[in-house]
Design an enzyme around this catalytic site. Structure first.
Site, PDB file in Angstrom:
ATOM      1  N   ARG A  15       1.052  -1.133  -0.046  1.00  0.00           N
ATOM      2  CA  ARG A  15       0.073   0.103   0.215  1.00  0.00           C
ATOM      3  C   ARG A  15       0.858   1.230   0.017  1.00  0.00           C
ATOM      4  O   ARG A  15       2.001   1.115   0.360  1.00  0.00           O
ATOM      5  CB  ARG A  15      -0.925  -0.113   1.329  1.00  0.00           C
ATOM      6  CG  ARG A  15      -2.087  -1.026   1.287  1.00  0.00           C
ATOM      7  CD  ARG A  15      -2.461  -1.328   2.427  1.00  0.00           C
ATOM      8  NE  ARG A  15      -1.889  -1.746   3.488  1.00  0.00           N
ATOM      9  CZ  ARG A  15      -2.462  -1.858   5.032  1.00  0.00           C
ATOM     10  NH1 ARG A  15      -3.641  -1.574   5.136  1.00  0.00           N
ATOM     11  NH2 ARG A  15      -1.383  -2.577   5.815  1.00  0.00           N
ATOM     12  N   LYS A  75       1.435   1.828   7.260  1.00  0.00           N
ATOM     13  CA  LYS A  75       2.004   0.963   8.391  1.00  0.00           C
ATOM     14  C   LYS A  75       2.727   1.607   9.420  1.00  0.00           C
ATOM     15  O   LYS A  75       3.408   2.766   8.784  1.00  0.00           O
ATOM     16  CB  LYS A  75       2.556  -0.158   7.982  1.00  0.00           C
ATOM     17  CG  LYS A  75       1.677  -1.137   7.357  1.00  0.00           C
ATOM     18  CD  LYS A  75       0.471  -1.399   8.370  1.00  0.00           C
ATOM     19  CE  LYS A  75       0.612  -2.118   9.566  1.00  0.00           C
ATOM     20  NZ  LYS A  75      -0.280  -2.626  10.090  1.00  0.00           N
ATOM     21  N   TYR A  94      -1.118   4.449  10.731  1.00  0.00           N
ATOM     22  CA  TYR A  94      -1.260   3.421  11.698  1.00  0.00           C
ATOM     23  C   TYR A  94      -0.152   3.163  12.626  1.00  0.00           C
ATOM     24  O   TYR A  94       1.014   3.245  12.127  1.00  0.00           O
ATOM     25  CB  TYR A  94      -1.799   1.936  11.052  1.00  0.00           C
ATOM     26  CG  TYR A  94      -2.979   2.094  10.223  1.00  0.00           C
ATOM     27  CD1 TYR A  94      -4.385   2.244  10.982  1.00  0.00           C
ATOM     28  CD2 TYR A  94      -3.078   1.719   8.860  1.00  0.00           C
ATOM     29  CE1 TYR A  94      -5.508   2.066  10.255  1.00  0.00           C
ATOM     30  CE2 TYR A  94      -4.243   1.851   8.109  1.00  0.00           C
ATOM     31  CZ  TYR A  94      -5.622   2.306   8.901  1.00  0.00           C
ATOM     32  OH  TYR A  94      -6.678   2.076   8.157  1.00  0.00           O
ATOM     33  N   HIS A  96      -0.723   1.274  15.912  1.00  0.00           N
ATOM     34  CA  HIS A  96      -0.842   0.254  16.889  1.00  0.00           C
ATOM     35  C   HIS A  96       0.159   0.144  18.082  1.00  0.00           C
ATOM     36  O   HIS A  96       0.780  -1.053  18.164  1.00  0.00           O
ATOM     37  CB  HIS A  96      -0.857  -1.134  16.143  1.00  0.00           C
ATOM     38  CG  HIS A  96      -1.942  -1.125  14.997  1.00  0.00           C
ATOM     39  ND1 HIS A  96      -3.155  -1.173  15.262  1.00  0.00           N
ATOM     40  CD2 HIS A  96      -1.913  -0.828  13.831  1.00  0.00           C
ATOM     41  CE1 HIS A  96      -3.813  -0.924  14.076  1.00  0.00           C
ATOM     42  NE2 HIS A  96      -3.234  -0.987  13.290  1.00  0.00           N
ATOM     43  N   GLU A 118      -5.950   4.576  13.621  1.00  0.00           N
ATOM     44  CA  GLU A 118      -6.939   3.805  14.396  1.00  0.00           C
ATOM     45  C   GLU A 118      -7.568   4.389  15.503  1.00  0.00           C
ATOM     46  O   GLU A 118      -8.512   3.762  16.143  1.00  0.00           O
ATOM     47  CB  GLU A 118      -6.213   2.413  14.859  1.00  0.00           C
ATOM     48  CG  GLU A 118      -4.999   2.485  15.755  1.00  0.00           C
ATOM     49  CD  GLU A 118      -3.635   2.839  15.530  1.00  0.00           C
ATOM     50  OE1 GLU A 118      -2.855   2.806  16.187  1.00  0.00           O
ATOM     51  OE2 GLU A 118      -3.368   3.266  14.335  1.00  0.00           O
ATOM     52  N   ASP A 270      -2.786  -6.924  15.323  1.00  0.00           N
ATOM     53  CA  ASP A 270      -2.126  -5.730  15.315  1.00  0.00           C
ATOM     54  C   ASP A 270      -1.966  -5.062  16.656  1.00  0.00           C
ATOM     55  O   ASP A 270      -1.048  -4.230  17.021  1.00  0.00           O
ATOM     56  CB  ASP A 270      -2.970  -4.722  14.432  1.00  0.00           C
ATOM     57  CG  ASP A 270      -2.251  -4.619  13.100  1.00  0.00           C
ATOM     58  OD1 ASP A 270      -1.117  -5.075  12.479  1.00  0.00           O
ATOM     59  OD2 ASP A 270      -3.006  -4.170  11.972  1.00  0.00           O
TER      60      ASP A 270
END
Length: 373
Positions: A15, A75, A94, A96, A118, A270
């Site tokens: 991505r 990510k 993101y 996490h 998120e 995740d």
């Protein structure tokens, strides 16, 4: 504002943080966009697509981080990227963080303002930037589970939908949120026997109204999880506590009591996973076996369908990127409390309470930390 998009370097992550369409919108608003060369190749977007949209192509990630005020990724940054972050920068991706103390420490050290997709909320308290990837992961979880049930993958040798005269596979979905809803759609479509467990009776009622007797809805008690997981062919873990580590709802002992060749797909990986035996895997080596149960725990499942995922993600993130760029990070985060919920680390402070609680760190409200940037 100068906005940079580095190439993703996580294992098999294809991505990209901005699509050419997103770049065009930002350029039209007067912003300078810098894309690392070949960053979009995995999603089917070449350098010339970005140049046509008005972006400047740079050769390395180091140039992106050196040049830009806002860094847009998909990510979490890996160690080689985290050392490039600077105090004046904003990172939007993101993260996490709850199960990842090393990343948390590095981002604190960087001094940057780090916004996690998120944990951004909308006016209804939902998670608009997590939802599109949860939709993708939920649908993929059934595809991956069906493949892992094949004997060549060490599964039970069960066809998900069965055939006339042979019962279909028993699919148990823990969590009826976005992941669970999308897993149900595909599992029902493939003809599986589907049971879904959730602690929200209202959500179970909605699912029952939508699917009727095509699924079985159950309140997610410890006993219900035990009864249904033991007899499952495929278990989907779709539990979410926003920004916090996932609760371990399936114990070591329960995994040991499952059928040999049964499959677990832990979409919550995740956030540390909701199965005690889970550990993060990659698309290179997606599965492992514990007590004869196949575990699929790929931490970036949507990366395998990079074009669909990139477009879906950019549809959701672009309005927020435009706001950050047009107003500047400090003003937009100060004025927009929903976007401010996404700030996990700012100016060397942990600004998201579930992350602080998970790691035993001091919590500072984002509204306070923002005053220092």
């Amino acid at each position: 504002m100068q906005i940079g998009v580095p190439k993703e370097i996580k294992n098999h992550e294809y991505r990209v943080g901005l699509s050419p369409a997103g770049v065009k919108e930002l350029v039209q608003d007067g912003h300078d966009i810098f894309i690392e060369s070949t960053a979009g190749n995995g999603a089917g977007f070449g350098d010339q697509d970005y140049q046509k949209a008005g972006a400047v192509i740079l050769d390395t990630a180091e140039q992106i981080f050196l040049q830009c005020e806002l860094i847009v990724k998909v990510k979490e940054p890996l160690p080689s990227e985290r050392i490039l972050l600077q105090p004046h920068q904003t990172l939007f991706t993101y993260l996490h963080l709850a199960p990842d103390p090393d990343q948390t420490a590095d981002l604190i050290q960087s001094g940057a303002c780090c916004i996690a997709y998120e944990t951004v909320v909308d006016h209804h308290g939902k998670l608009p930037l997590l939802a599109p990837m949860s939709e993708v992961a939920g649908r993929m979880s059934i595809q991956a589970g069906a493949r892992c049930l094949e004997k060549s993958m060490q599964g039970r040798g069960v066809l998900l939908g069965g055939v006339p005269g042979v019962e279909p596979a028993r699919v148990v979905i823990i969590g009826g949120g976005v992941v669970g809803q999308n897993a149900i759609t595909v599992a029902v479509g493939m003809g599986a026997q589907v049971s879904v467990l959730d602690t929200s009776v209202d959500q179970l009622r909605r699912l029952d109204q939508q699917y009727g007797n095509r699924i079985c809805t159950l309140y997610s008690s410890s006993q219900a999880i035990e009864d249904f997981v033991i007899n499952a062919d495929l278990v989907i873990g779709g539990v979410l506590l926003p920004g916090a580590a996932a609760p371990k709802l399936v114990s070591y002992e329960l995994v040991g009591a499952m059928k040999a060749g049964a499959v677990i797909v832990d979409v919550a990986i995740d956030q540390g996973g909701c199965v005690a035996t889970s550990k993060a895997t990659t698309h290179d080596n997606p599965t492992f076996v514990v007590d004869d149960v196949v575990h699929y725990c790929v931490a970036n499942m949507p990366g395998a369908v990079a074009r669909t995922s990139t477009i879906a993600l950019n549809n959701a993130t672009l309005p927020y990127i435009l706001e950050l760029a047009n107003k500047g990070s400090k003003r937009s985060l100060t004025e927009n409390p929903q976007l401010r919920e996404g700030v996990n680390i700012c100016g060397g402070k942990v600004t998201h309470k579930p992350v602080a609680d998970a790691q035993g760190l001091e919590y500072t409200p984002a509204s306070v930390a923002l005053k220092s940037i």
